[in-house]
Design a protein around this motif. Structure first.
Motif, PDB file in Angstrom:
ATOM      1  N   HIS A 198       0.954  -1.177  -0.079  1.00  0.00           N
ATOM      2  CA  HIS A 198      -0.149   0.003   0.188  1.00  0.00           C
ATOM      3  C   HIS A 198       0.867   1.232  -0.010  1.00  0.00           C
ATOM      4  O   HIS A 198       2.006   1.288   0.390  1.00  0.00           O
ATOM      5  CB  HIS A 198      -0.881   0.099   1.235  1.00  0.00           C
ATOM      6  CG  HIS A 198      -0.379   0.311   2.362  1.00  0.00           C
ATOM      7  ND1 HIS A 198       0.414  -0.698   3.158  1.00  0.00           N
ATOM      8  CD2 HIS A 198      -0.124   1.538   3.084  1.00  0.00           C
ATOM      9  CE1 HIS A 198       0.901   0.110   4.240  1.00  0.00           C
ATOM     10  NE2 HIS A 198       0.510   1.393   4.215  1.00  0.00           N
ATOM     11  N   GLU A 199       0.422   2.290  -0.482  1.00  0.00           N
ATOM     12  CA  GLU A 199       1.225   3.726  -0.445  1.00  0.00           C
ATOM     13  C   GLU A 199       0.220   4.714   0.145  1.00  0.00           C
ATOM     14  O   GLU A 199      -0.979   4.841  -0.215  1.00  0.00           O
ATOM     15  CB  GLU A 199       1.232   3.873  -1.979  1.00  0.00           C
ATOM     16  CG  GLU A 199       2.676   3.229  -2.347  1.00  0.00           C
ATOM     17  CD  GLU A 199       3.010   3.635  -3.621  1.00  0.00           C
ATOM     18  OE1 GLU A 199       4.204   3.509  -4.207  1.00  0.00           O
ATOM     19  OE2 GLU A 199       2.091   3.930  -4.531  1.00  0.00           O
ATOM     20  N   MET A 231      -5.167   6.497   0.977  1.00  0.00           N
ATOM     21  CA  MET A 231      -4.128   5.629   0.716  1.00  0.00           C
ATOM     22  C   MET A 231      -4.584   4.624  -0.399  1.00  0.00           C
ATOM     23  O   MET A 231      -6.046   4.392  -0.429  1.00  0.00           O
ATOM     24  CB  MET A 231      -3.735   5.061   2.019  1.00  0.00           C
ATOM     25  CG  MET A 231      -4.696   4.119   2.662  1.00  0.00           C
ATOM     26  SD  MET A 231      -4.166   3.100   4.232  1.00  0.00           S
ATOM     27  CE  MET A 231      -5.630   2.848   5.269  1.00  0.00           C
ATOM     28  N   HIS A 282      -4.395   0.427  -1.852  1.00  0.00           N
ATOM     29  CA  HIS A 282      -3.703  -0.784  -1.629  1.00  0.00           C
ATOM     30  C   HIS A 282      -3.785  -1.578  -3.191  1.00  0.00           C
ATOM     31  O   HIS A 282      -4.831  -1.410  -3.838  1.00  0.00           O
ATOM     32  CB  HIS A 282      -4.583  -1.738  -0.518  1.00  0.00           C
ATOM     33  CG  HIS A 282      -4.323  -1.259   0.884  1.00  0.00           C
ATOM     34  ND1 HIS A 282      -4.875  -0.353   1.288  1.00  0.00           N
ATOM     35  CD2 HIS A 282      -3.417  -2.060   1.784  1.00  0.00           C
ATOM     36  CE1 HIS A 282      -4.455   0.029   2.716  1.00  0.00           C
ATOM     37  NE2 HIS A 282      -3.615  -0.940   2.920  1.00  0.00           N
ATOM     38  N   ARG A 286      -8.006  -5.953   3.628  1.00  0.00           N
ATOM     39  CA  ARG A 286      -7.233  -4.906   3.012  1.00  0.00           C
ATOM     40  C   ARG A 286      -5.732  -4.586   3.665  1.00  0.00           C
ATOM     41  O   ARG A 286      -5.437  -3.343   3.959  1.00  0.00           O
ATOM     42  CB  ARG A 286      -8.131  -3.475   2.976  1.00  0.00           C
ATOM     43  CG  ARG A 286      -7.743  -2.371   2.127  1.00  0.00           C
ATOM     44  CD  ARG A 286      -8.146  -1.326   2.746  1.00  0.00           C
ATOM     45  NE  ARG A 286      -7.396  -0.706   3.991  1.00  0.00           N
ATOM     46  CZ  ARG A 286      -8.144   0.010   5.012  1.00  0.00           C
ATOM     47  NH1 ARG A 286      -9.236   0.706   4.685  1.00  0.00           N
ATOM     48  NH2 ARG A 286      -7.606   0.263   6.027  1.00  0.00           N
ATOM     49  N   GLU A 331      -1.618  -6.001   3.476  1.00  0.00           N
ATOM     50  CA  GLU A 331      -0.840  -7.034   2.845  1.00  0.00           C
ATOM     51  C   GLU A 331       0.219  -7.806   3.981  1.00  0.00           C
ATOM     52  O   GLU A 331       0.789  -8.748   3.761  1.00  0.00           O
ATOM     53  CB  GLU A 331       0.322  -6.414   2.011  1.00  0.00           C
ATOM     54  CG  GLU A 331       1.150  -5.350   2.622  1.00  0.00           C
ATOM     55  CD  GLU A 331       0.795  -3.841   2.494  1.00  0.00           C
ATOM     56  OE1 GLU A 331      -0.529  -3.781   2.603  1.00  0.00           O
ATOM     57  OE2 GLU A 331       1.270  -2.930   2.779  1.00  0.00           O
ATOM     58  N   THR A 344       7.338  -1.969   2.860  1.00  0.00           N
ATOM     59  CA  THR A 344       6.503  -3.094   2.583  1.00  0.00           C
ATOM     60  C   THR A 344       6.563  -3.397   1.252  1.00  0.00           C
ATOM     61  O   THR A 344       6.121  -4.471   0.943  1.00  0.00           O
ATOM     62  CB  THR A 344       4.941  -2.445   2.864  1.00  0.00           C
ATOM     63  OG1 THR A 344       4.054  -3.418   2.536  1.00  0.00           O
ATOM     64  CG2 THR A 344       4.575  -1.321   1.707  1.00  0.00           C
ATOM     65  N   LYS A 345       6.966  -2.727   0.197  1.00  0.00           N
ATOM     66  CA  LYS A 345       7.232  -3.383  -1.193  1.00  0.00           C
ATOM     67  C   LYS A 345       8.435  -4.274  -1.431  1.00  0.00           C
ATOM     68  O   LYS A 345       8.492  -4.936  -2.108  1.00  0.00           O
ATOM     69  CB  LYS A 345       7.280  -2.000  -2.097  1.00  0.00           C
ATOM     70  CG  LYS A 345       6.404  -1.240  -2.471  1.00  0.00           C
ATOM     71  CD  LYS A 345       6.487  -0.136  -3.545  1.00  0.00           C
ATOM     72  CE  LYS A 345       5.217   0.533  -4.010  1.00  0.00           C
ATOM     73  NZ  LYS A 345       5.755   1.817  -4.743  1.00  0.00           N
TER      74      LYS A 345
END
Lengths: 356, 394
Positions: A33-34, A41, A43, B169, B171, B286-287
């Motif tokens: 997510h950003e 935001m 996802h 929703r 990760e 997170t990426k």
């Protein structure tokens, strides 16, 4: 009109019936997510699908008018899908990117406050207070409103070293997550409960009232068919009043607010932590509690000035030491700060190393 | 038209940028007598600097021992419409997802039978309907239950379980928090609606150690998702984070609690055997980082607010358990815990307090869990411990 047929023990409806189609499709397959801005935001799923979340504050206490309005907005931009967070924010779940801008515009125009995402102050977890609770030593919603008005910039825009979680509990029963928050308030009493001898035998169960006292201050008073309280042992927690209405403890002149600092629930970097006492008492000063909000601002400003990036309030204080915290904030250190309850000895300094 | 009260103190709380609960109360007060009197009484509380609510009596719906909290004004002569002002707890959905259709139906029912005031949500996670009269309760229950909704928990019962947003929703979810939450709620309906425990019991389920639902601080049983494999590293994404201004040595490697990471400016390395899975690096990158391998949960027991012995955080009982439907192993474990607690718990004693009073050994032996170092921060410091007859030489 016939009354609808009641059913029991059915539990809540299945959650799948409330998930937007894009979530149903990508359930458990989110990639990253950003944060687009403090109120939005996105996802992104392994499939490449995206869902945007637009977060707005709520006062938790909501009228049906406002909920209907939120529902209308969700229908217009989100296929009717909306969720709420554990911190009482509402989240509009947008599957179609072109709806984000008009949604944000309408929210702004209607006076909703977007924000709370990222290293900021999110909404305050809090309790009922004078709105609806019998044991409140202070109000909760009023304190929350006054504090968040003061710190609104940290919800909508400004960044902090890390997120700062605030909580308000209106008595030491602590229905809010005060005991593990970055900065939190708890309503406290300072006087021994009054024994309503006439009503004890009608309203209270003596053994459970005695057992409710953490310090053993309550004992039977057989002559009066009542209870007696050892004033020297009572720490004014109010647990006896919770089980025995004939022991009222609230006192408008002496009740007030304590401020605790440095707790967290996440395990990131360091163990979850309890909040610790920094200000033992501030008198209730409704409607806006200016003495409370100014101390919170002072603690927050000192944290911002001193913390490293990603440090939570408690991590910053532990790095610099509590003695330094008190000297930097200028908050007075008193007898009340030194624990004399159940874990006191764990908190004494057993080393000759500390800062001047 | 409901009565209109002067509220000079509360009016001050309609000023300022943050949404105002007073404005919400005024909206409802324009429509219902109950909300009007609730607002009037609240102004009185602000003036008197004390609450004007009394202890609840026993109120509820037929066949249930909980779900409704009795509340009465202590000045009903001044505010007759809040002489009764009971709370109804509706069991929320997993992770608080709703549809506009349900919310509007809920509002229609509540305007008709109650004050029109709500909390989204209460501290435990119920959808709270704030304020109604005793004679409305059965109707409210029939309206909700006929539409597929049930009451939440109150009193010495299993309370409405809650969970983080999880796989819906996020990760980072290692377990299906929504499904676990739903399954627990459905499995233990009797324990929720008919209080039979020594005291309350709360479940909170979160997908990872970030703990967005304060599970470790606010649940008798904290279910926290975790994993057993390595953290997969996408080095190209690591480089991207650095390019965007992240100081990887300081912000990631330097803040790792187990010092199991290194970075030479090109490659990020993780010594997975020494990782404690705190989530810091994953949350910040997170990426680039993703847990792999076996997923499951750590089960911790015992957190609560300070009454009576002081606040506690939950502590580890089962370091790792697979959490897959129908979660039978987990549910059996819970049943054993409740059996022991029912047998030995005093009135108003939480399960964590009972474990502290009688010792971890008795609890672990009863539920059939072996002692392991993961359950403690450190072994005991004192030389005082029990042996049984079986341990001794005859």
């Amino acid at each position: 009109m016939a009354a609808p047929q009641r059913r029991t023990d059915i539990g809540p409806p299945h959650y799948k019936d409330f998930l937007p189609p894009v979530i149903q499709k990508n359930y458990g397959s989110w990639k990253y997510h950003e944060i687009i801005n403090p109120g939005v935001m996105v996802h992104v799923a392994d499939s490449g699908d995206k869902i945007w979340t637009v977060r707005v504050a709520s006062p938790r206490l909501l009228s049906t008018d406002t909920i209907r309005d939120m529902a209308d907005i969700a229908e217009k931009y989100c296929g009717g899908y909306i969720r709420f967070t554990t911190r009482n924010n509402a989240e509009f779940l947008v599957s179609d990117e072109k709806n984000i801008e008009p949604l944000q515009k309408e929210l702004k125009q209607k006076g909703y406050l977007a924000g709370g995402i990222g290293p900021r102050i999110s909404n305050i977890v809090h309790t009922q207070g004078w709105v609806h609770c019998h044991s409140a030593a202070t109000d909760a919603s009023g304190l929350v409103k006054a504090i968040m008005d003061d710190l609104a910039d940290y919800f909508t825009t400004k960044e902090l070293p890390n997120k700062v979680r605030l909580a308000v509990a209106c008595c030491t029963n602590m229905c809010g997550a005060v005991h593990c928050s970055d900065i939190a308030l708890v309503g406290i009493h300072r006087k021994v409960p009054r024994v309503d001898h006439g009503n004890i035998k009608n309203m209270c169960e003596v053994p459970s009232t005695i057992a409710a006292c953490p310090t053993g201050a309550i004992s039977p008073d057989p002559a009066k068919k009542s209870l007696k309280i050892n004033d020297d042992k009572c720490m004014y927690c109010g647990n006896c009043y919770s089980v025995c209405p004939a022991l009222p403890i609230s006192d408008p002149v002496n009740d007030g607010v304590a401020i605790v600092v440095g707790g967290k629930v996440g395990s990131l970097r360091s163990f979850p932590k309890f909040s610790k006492l920094t200000v033992p008492y501030i008198p209730n000063n409704p409607p806006r509690w200016p003495e409370v909000t100014s101390v919170i601002k002072k603690i927050l400003d000192t944290y911002i000035a001193g913390a490293k990036k990603h440090e939570r309030v408690g991590e910053w204080v532990e790095r610099i030491g509590w003695e330094k915290f008190f000297s930097l904030t200028g908050l007075p250190f008193t007898f009340q700060h030194i624990d004399d309850f159940t874990i006191a000895r764990e908190t004494f300094r057993t080393a000759a190393t500390f800062k001047w | 038209m409901p009565k209109k009260y002067d509220t000079p103190l509360l009016d001050e709380l309609e000023k300022g940028p943050f949404p105002s609960f007073v404005t919400e109360m005024k909206k409802a007060a324009a429509k219902t007598d109950m909300a009007a009197d609730a607002l009037g009484q609240l102004e009185r509380c602000f003036r008197d600097k004390k609450t004007h609510w009394k202890h609840g009596g026993i109120v509820g719906v037929r066949g249930y021992g909980g779900g409704v909290i009795g509340r009465y004004s202590d000045i009903p002569e001044d505010f007759p419409n809040v002489a009764h002002f009971h709370t109804v707890r509706i069991n929320s959905t997993s992770a608080f997802f709703y549809t506009s259709k349900f919310l509007k139906e809920m509002c229609d029912i509540w305007d008709k039978h109650g004050s029109g005031l709500t909390n989204l949500h209460g501290s435990t996670g119920d959808l709270v309907l704030l304020g109604t009269k005793t004679d409305q309760l059965e109707q409210i229950f029939a309206e909700f239950s006929s539409r597929g909704w049930d009451l939440g928990g109150s009193g010495s019962a299993m309370r409405t379980p809650s969970c983080c947003v999880g796989p819906a929703r996020c990760e980072w979810a290692n377990i299906d928090t929504l499904d676990i939450n739903y399954s627990i709620t459905q499995e233990f309906q009797d324990e929720m609606h008919r209080p039979a425990f020594p005291y309350k019991f709360k479940f909170k389920t979160v997908g990872c150690a970030v703990d967005c639902n304060a599970s470790i601080a606010r649940a008798d049983c904290s279910i926290i998702g975790t994993w057993k494999g390595n953290i997969a590293i996408d080095q190209a994404e690591v480089a991207n984070y650095e390019k965007k201004g992240m100081n990887i040595s300081e912000e990631i490697v330097g803040m790792c609690p187990s010092k199991c990471m290194s970075y030479d400016g090109k490659q990020l390395k993780i010594d997975d055997a020494n990782c404690v899975r705190c989530m810091h690096c994953i949350a910040k990158m997170t990426k680039a980082l993703k847990p792999t391998g076996e997923k499951g949960a750590t089960i911790l027991i015992g957190s609560k607010a300070p009454f009576v012995i002081g606040a506690t955080l939950s502590w580890v009982i089962v370091p790792f358990i697979k959490m897959e439907p129908p979660y039978d192993e987990f549910k059996d474990l819970i049943r054993k815990m409740w059996e022991w607690w029912d047998e030995h718990g005093k009135n108003r004693e939480r399960i964590g307090e009972l474990i502290i009073r009688r010792g971890m050994r008795e609890f672990l032996e009863y539920i059939g869990v072996e002692p392991v170092p993961q359950q403690v921060k450190e072994p005991r410091r004192d030389p005082f411990y029990f042996w049984t007859e079986a341990d001794l030489q005859k």
